[in-house]
Design a protein around this motif. Sequence first.
Motif, PDB file in Angstrom:
ATOM      1  N   ALA A 388      13.539  19.785  27.176  1.00 28.35           N
ATOM      2  CA  ALA A 388      13.420  18.714  26.180  1.00 28.35           C
ATOM      3  C   ALA A 388      12.034  18.690  25.557  1.00 28.35           C
ATOM      4  CB  ALA A 388      13.726  17.367  26.834  1.00 28.35           C
ATOM      5  N   ILE A 393      17.872  19.879  23.507  1.00 28.26           N
ATOM      6  CA  ILE A 393      18.504  18.604  23.862  1.00 28.26           C
ATOM      7  C   ILE A 393      19.394  18.863  25.075  1.00 28.26           C
ATOM      8  CG2 ILE A 393      19.935  16.679  23.090  1.00 28.26           C
ATOM      9  CD1 ILE A 393      19.204  17.405  20.220  1.00 28.26           C
ATOM     10  N   HIS A 420      13.760  13.304  25.113  1.00 24.56           N
ATOM     11  CA  HIS A 420      15.126  13.221  24.605  1.00 24.56           C
ATOM     12  C   HIS A 420      16.032  14.107  25.446  1.00 24.56           C
ATOM     13  CE1 HIS A 420      18.120  13.734  21.012  1.00 24.56           C
ATOM     14  NE2 HIS A 420      18.614  13.012  22.000  1.00 24.56           N
ATOM     15  N   TYR A 472      23.079  11.967  21.970  1.00 21.98           N
ATOM     16  CA  TYR A 472      22.607  13.143  21.236  1.00 21.98           C
ATOM     17  C   TYR A 472      22.034  12.778  19.870  1.00 21.98           C
ATOM     18  CZ  TYR A 472      23.637  16.611  17.572  1.00 21.98           C
ATOM     19  OH  TYR A 472      23.591  17.393  16.447  1.00 21.98           O
ATOM     20  N   ASN A 476      16.162   9.055  20.780  1.00 22.78           N
ATOM     21  CA  ASN A 476      15.165  10.114  20.939  1.00 22.78           C
ATOM     22  C   ASN A 476      14.499  10.100  22.305  1.00 22.78           C
ATOM     23  OD1 ASN A 476      15.399  11.278  18.327  1.00 22.78           O
ATOM     24  ND2 ASN A 476      14.259   9.544  17.464  1.00 22.78           N
TER      25      ASN A 476
END
Length: 645
Positions: A388, A393, A420, A472, A476
Amino acid sequence: MTECKDEHILSSIDYPEDLRKLSPDKLEEVCAELRQYIIDILSETPGHLGASLGTVELTVALHYVFNTPYDRIVWDVGHQAYGHKILTGRREAFHTLRKFKGISGFPNPQESPYDAFIAGHASNSISAAMGMSVASALKNEANRHVIAVIGDGAMTGGLAFEGLNNASANPNNLLIILNDNDMAIDRAVGGLSQYLVDITTSQAYNKMRYDVYRGLRKMKLINNDRRENILRFNNSLKALLTQQHNLFEGFSIRYFGPIDGHDVGYLTKVLNDIKDMQGPKLLHIKTKKGKGFRPAEESATEWHAPGLFNKETGERIIVHKLNEPQLYQDVFGHTLVELAEQDERIVGITPAMPTGCSMTYMMKAFPKRAFDVGIAEGHAVTFSAGLAKEGMIPFCNIYSSFMQRAYDMVIHDVALQNLHMVICLDRAGLVGEDGATHHGVFDLAYLRPVPNLIISSPLNELDLRNLMYTGYKENNGPFVIRYPRGKGEMADWRNEMHVLPIGKGKKLRDGDDIAILSLGPIGNEVIKAIKMVEGEGLSVAHYDMIYLKPIDEDLLHEVGKKFDRIITVENGVIKGGLGSAVLEFMADNGYTPRVKRIGVPDEFIEHGPIPEQYKLCGMDAQSITDEIKKMVIRGKATPHTLITI
């Protein structure tokens, strides 16, 4: 209960002392009967089949050589220990395995003195057994042996290496048995797994070892009384040929092996030879997961816990219903692939549970973007944090009860940096037959105080997909989604995903007499309960909170102003979870409703079917119905005061 065919010797063994009365030439027969008995019972009483079939010879040898329960056997990954349970006074009760009020599927000291230590999770055996060994020395119990049996992938866990490191630094006589079957639930991964393969498959070493052994025997320079020297000489040959120092001897732990873990005669001889040696030592045995039952040998993952099966044909008995709801884990797996198709930054991480959490779909679709890191939950979280930090992600999927092992990493490596990533907690809440070691009931309470975390739980499969999309797309920072083991509520679960506004719940039903606030799929029990009281003139409002953190304050203000009777329902411990959050909000804002919290009480809940566990905790629809009636009647007769029950 199906009786074992031709069961002669096993029926005469109630405890290990009965086993030790047998001559060594009877041990193979005991192993055959024990293996068949496990197959017979588990074909009708589902449990963990493959791992225990692989440790039959080891189990018999350990109880034959060592004076249990005075000598301690600490099993690592408890589903290796079914044979152990059968030989230690629980043969007649074995058909109650994992049933409500029956025997546990894992070693439990409260169940038997032969169960030296709890063994639901992995990698704790070396540390626990070392503590026992040191304690024995401090108490001058010089004749007590302590054995740690670590296997089924548990050696990859960080705690195992912490134990190895400390075992080399403190005086102890610990015996570590490494049951090497190249498996956890799925195929073992990582450098250690390959290392163990390398030190057992060197053709040059194996040929030279045989030639040297045969030559020395012909010269009458060695015999069975000098087996220790043979084993140590084998290790020297291995180091010479591979030009590698043995990993375990690098920890100053004497290493013996590898040897065939299915040769019970040789196992007993080796154990007898090394058991009284001073200092820490490790015996490396090679076994086959599912040994003795061909389907389990050929497909170890599928037969780890196969459910009901036909022991004659090897066919698993799986009942499929038309329009049956999907497993939550499969909804996660398919949805992750859909999201990964949209964004190449999405990656998947799991600690040794790709099949269990359905990360296998991602591994098939995007093999370079899905990672099984082995039994290493802390590493899984921090590895995800590193991904991350560099713009990926990660969807990090860990069973809720196993996430307890990575709590510091969630705080220090994820939340502190506000990274995130989406943390998916599978098997959240009460999990059924695996029992107290596996219930995922603490996550809401232990995660709620951590800054920067968003904590959510879906009412159904559609909202699981929506929350994955929200984590997703909309957020954040770290985003937690918890969902239960088993099937959901709907067969048609594929929806066009959309964002669920963070910190906002839903009013599912309006009402006037009482408000029920629920979090997650347990809300479906509330829906059933409300239907049960519909014809009794009760007006019940129901709110699906969706988010525990941030909690929907607008919704709580609405409830606080309108209702003087509130019920909270959560599939987690009531200390620190949703109910506590609601009470805190009401007190902070001057509302004084009567609040009843429904959830897991302050105790460990025993194993058994989930419906029985719900009843035990008052979380089933009927119990909620009864509480609604009591609250409404009591509320009408009592002035408004803040009371927690």
